[in-house]
Design a protein around this motif. Structure first.
Motif, PDB file in Angstrom:
ATOM      1  N   UNK A  39      29.765  13.323 -27.399  1.00 55.48           N
ATOM      2  CA  UNK A  39      29.618  13.824 -28.771  1.00 55.48           C
ATOM      3  C   UNK A  39      28.572  14.934 -28.836  1.00 55.48           C
ATOM      4  N   UNK A  40      27.445  14.742 -28.125  1.00 50.75           N
ATOM      5  CA  UNK A  40      26.404  15.773 -28.107  1.00 50.75           C
ATOM      6  C   UNK A  40      26.938  17.068 -27.491  1.00 50.75           C
ATOM      7  N   UNK A  41      27.721  16.940 -26.405  1.00 45.57           N
ATOM      8  CA  UNK A  41      28.277  18.130 -25.751  1.00 45.57           C
ATOM      9  C   UNK A  41      29.265  18.851 -26.654  1.00 45.57           C
ATOM     10  N   UNK A  42      30.186  18.092 -27.263  1.00 41.21           N
ATOM     11  CA  UNK A  42      31.175  18.700 -28.151  1.00 41.21           C
ATOM     12  C   UNK A  42      30.506  19.320 -29.374  1.00 41.21           C
ATOM     13  N   UNK A  47      29.025  24.195 -32.402  1.00 36.65           N
ATOM     14  CA  UNK A  47      27.994  25.044 -33.016  1.00 36.65           C
ATOM     15  C   UNK A  47      27.994  26.423 -32.373  1.00 36.65           C
ATOM     16  N   UNK A  48      28.161  26.471 -31.056  1.00 39.61           N
ATOM     17  CA  UNK A  48      28.172  27.756 -30.349  1.00 39.61           C
ATOM     18  C   UNK A  48      29.375  28.611 -30.758  1.00 39.61           C
ATOM     19  N   UNK A  49      30.519  27.952 -30.986  1.00 37.09           N
ATOM     20  CA  UNK A  49      31.710  28.696 -31.394  1.00 37.09           C
ATOM     21  C   UNK A  49      31.595  29.230 -32.822  1.00 37.09           C
ATOM     22  N   UNK A  50      30.969  28.416 -33.690  1.00 36.97           N
ATOM     23  CA  UNK A  50      30.871  28.812 -35.108  1.00 36.97           C
ATOM     24  C   UNK A  50      29.676  29.739 -35.338  1.00 36.97           C
ATOM     25  N   UNK A  51      28.542  29.383 -34.725  1.00 30.33           N
ATOM     26  CA  UNK A  51      27.314  30.163 -34.907  1.00 30.33           C
ATOM     27  C   UNK A  51      26.760  30.553 -33.529  1.00 30.33           C
ATOM     28  N   UNK A  52      27.330  31.563 -32.909  1.00 34.92           N
ATOM     29  CA  UNK A  52      26.888  31.937 -31.556  1.00 34.92           C
ATOM     30  C   UNK A  52      25.393  32.279 -31.507  1.00 34.92           C
ATOM     31  N   UNK A  57      22.589  27.244 -26.081  1.00 36.00           N
ATOM     32  CA  UNK A  57      23.737  26.633 -25.400  1.00 36.00           C
ATOM     33  C   UNK A  57      23.754  26.972 -23.907  1.00 36.00           C
ATOM     34  N   UNK A  58      23.592  28.255 -23.587  1.00 39.16           N
ATOM     35  CA  UNK A  58      23.667  28.679 -22.184  1.00 39.16           C
ATOM     36  C   UNK A  58      22.579  28.026 -21.342  1.00 39.16           C
ATOM     37  N   UNK A 311      31.337  17.755 -19.877  1.00 40.44           N
ATOM     38  CA  UNK A 311      32.306  18.571 -20.622  1.00 40.44           C
ATOM     39  C   UNK A 311      31.743  19.964 -20.933  1.00 40.44           C
ATOM     40  N   UNK A 312      30.419  20.106 -20.901  1.00 37.23           N
ATOM     41  CA  UNK A 312      29.793  21.410 -21.152  1.00 37.23           C
ATOM     42  C   UNK A 312      30.164  22.448 -20.094  1.00 37.23           C
TER      43      UNK A 312
END
Length: 418
Positions: A39-42, A47-52, A57-58, A311-312
């Motif tokens: 859940x933490x990874x997803x 968040x990265x997809x919506x608010x890069x 994240x990297x 999954x990250x």
């Protein structure tokens, strides 16, 4: 980050998530850690997809990439987890059900490998996903064995009839080693087929040397350790001997090209059964078994959190989604036949309690070993789809089957009038 930094980060994360799960979520310990990590990874990915760029994240993904999951599991944790599980195997029960456990750990794995491999190849072709039959069989080999780490951790939270428990534990410990050998053989075959040649004799020798050689090596090193423990009564030294036994046996097996998993399981069963009888005092037995129980719990916790966080960094292509979805019922059907065939064949000589087949089928969990084997595949075109299907199946079996196994067992126990 240094190795120490990485270990510190994951221990802090594991302890934090374990506390949150215990206090608030209350899922079974290892399943809770896997779910929270996932859940933490997803959440981070969304968040990265919506608010890069809002979250680092990297940087976080970079930390996960520094962990070589394959080497961490196969060359690090696995030996200690298998030994810890084998210590608690009742040799008397295992001997009584030897043919049952042996047939499911060998014939069952081979049957499952064939069904999954051919089925996956056919489904991939129907969906237009290019997967060679040789690599589909490799996928069948890595996903067919039940994962002893996942099975043993689940059995701690589910009360299973003793006969069934002995079969589940014995099968998961031995089919893991057999599965790794079959995977190694089939991957060598797939690479050889891609290169234009397969040496059948060499492949056959590889199988027997790895499997039988591993068992002989484990018996020899286990007996040496047993005699060393019997000669003294000093629990710190005897615990140290057990650590040396695991690390030394697994390393030696790798150098001799024998099966390390089979070797440490055989050594663990020998020490766990002969040791308390006449090689350990009560104090030594208490400390040694307590030490390995803690090792088992700690490594299990870190491993299942790693599975959730992995999954990250996995390359999960959405175009494989239908094939991955079809792989779930395919693997369940293969598991059903892999259990049913040995049980039916041996029913004339062995008594099986009602519900053996459904419990063993639904209790066939997969875990980090399957993911580690999938990651060890060389960079061929089929690797991405195999990795995606493996990860999805591990999540399904651990979360869905693991959480519902209690209900299946309770129904069986109720039908028996126990």
């Amino acid at each position: 980050m240094t190795i120490y930094d990485l270990i510190a980060v994951f221990l802090v994360l594991t302890a934090t998530f374990a506390w949150i799960n215990h206090r608030l979520i209350r899922l079974p310990h290892t399943i809770g850690l896997l779910v929270m990590g996932l859940v933490a990874s997803l959440g981070l990915i969304c968040v990265e997809l919506i608010f890069p760029g809002v979250l680092p994240y990297e940087n976080l993904a970079g930390i996960i990439r520094q962990i070589d999951f394959q080497k961490t599991v196969l060359d690090g944790m696995l030996a200690f987890l298998l030994f810890a599980g084998a210590l608690h195997v009742d040799l008397g029960q295992l001997r009584d059900r030897a043919w049952v456990v042996g047939s499911m750990a060998t014939v069952g794995v081979l049957v499952s490998t064939g069904i999954i491999g051919v089925g996956f190849w056919f489904a991939a072709g129907a969906l237009g996903v290019p997967v060679a039959l040789s690599w589909a069989l490799v996928f069948g080999a890595l996903i067919s064995p039940t994962d002893p780490v996942a099975v043993l951790s689940t059995l701690k939270t589910v009360r299973v009839p003793e006969i069934l428990k002995a079969e589940m534990i014995g099968e998961s410990l031995f089919n893991d080693g057999v599965g790794v050998v079959i995977f190694t053989v089939l991957m060598a075959t797939a690479i050889g087929a891609a290169g234009g040649g397969v040496d059948v004799i060499e492949i056959s020798e590889l199988f027997f040397i790895e499997a039988l050689g591993g068992a002989v090596l484990g018996l020899a090193t286990g007996y040496i350790a047993y005699r060393a423990m019997r000669a003294i009564d000093d629990y710190p030294i005897e615990v140290l001997i057990s650590l040396a036994l695991v690390a030394g046996t697994y390393t030696l097996a790798a150098k001799l090209q024998m099966s390390g998993p089979i070797a440490v399981v055989v050594a663990g069963v020998l020490i766990g059964n002969r040791g308390p009888q006449d090689a350990m005092s009560d104090q030594t037995e208490q400390y040694l078994f307590g030490f390995w129980t803690l090792i088992d719990e700690i490594l299990n916790s870190v491993l299942f959190l790693l599975i959730g966080l992995e999954v990250l960094v996995l390359r999960l292509d959405p175009s494989f989604s239908w094939l991955v979805a079809l792989a779930v019922p395919l693997v369940l059907c293969a598991r059903l036949l892999a259990v049913a065939i040995p049980v039916i064949a041996l029913s004339a000589n062995y008594t099986f309690i009602r519900g053996t087949i459904p419990v063993l089928t639904w209790g066939g969990l997969r875990g980090g070993i399957s993911i580690a084997l999938a990651l060890s595949i060389p960079e061929v075109a089929e690797k991405s789809v195999i990795l995606a299907a493996t990860y999805a199946l591990v999540l399904f079996t651990v979360v869905i089957q693991g959480l519902s196994l209690r209900a299946v067992v309770e129904r069986v126990v109720k039908s028996l009038g126990v």
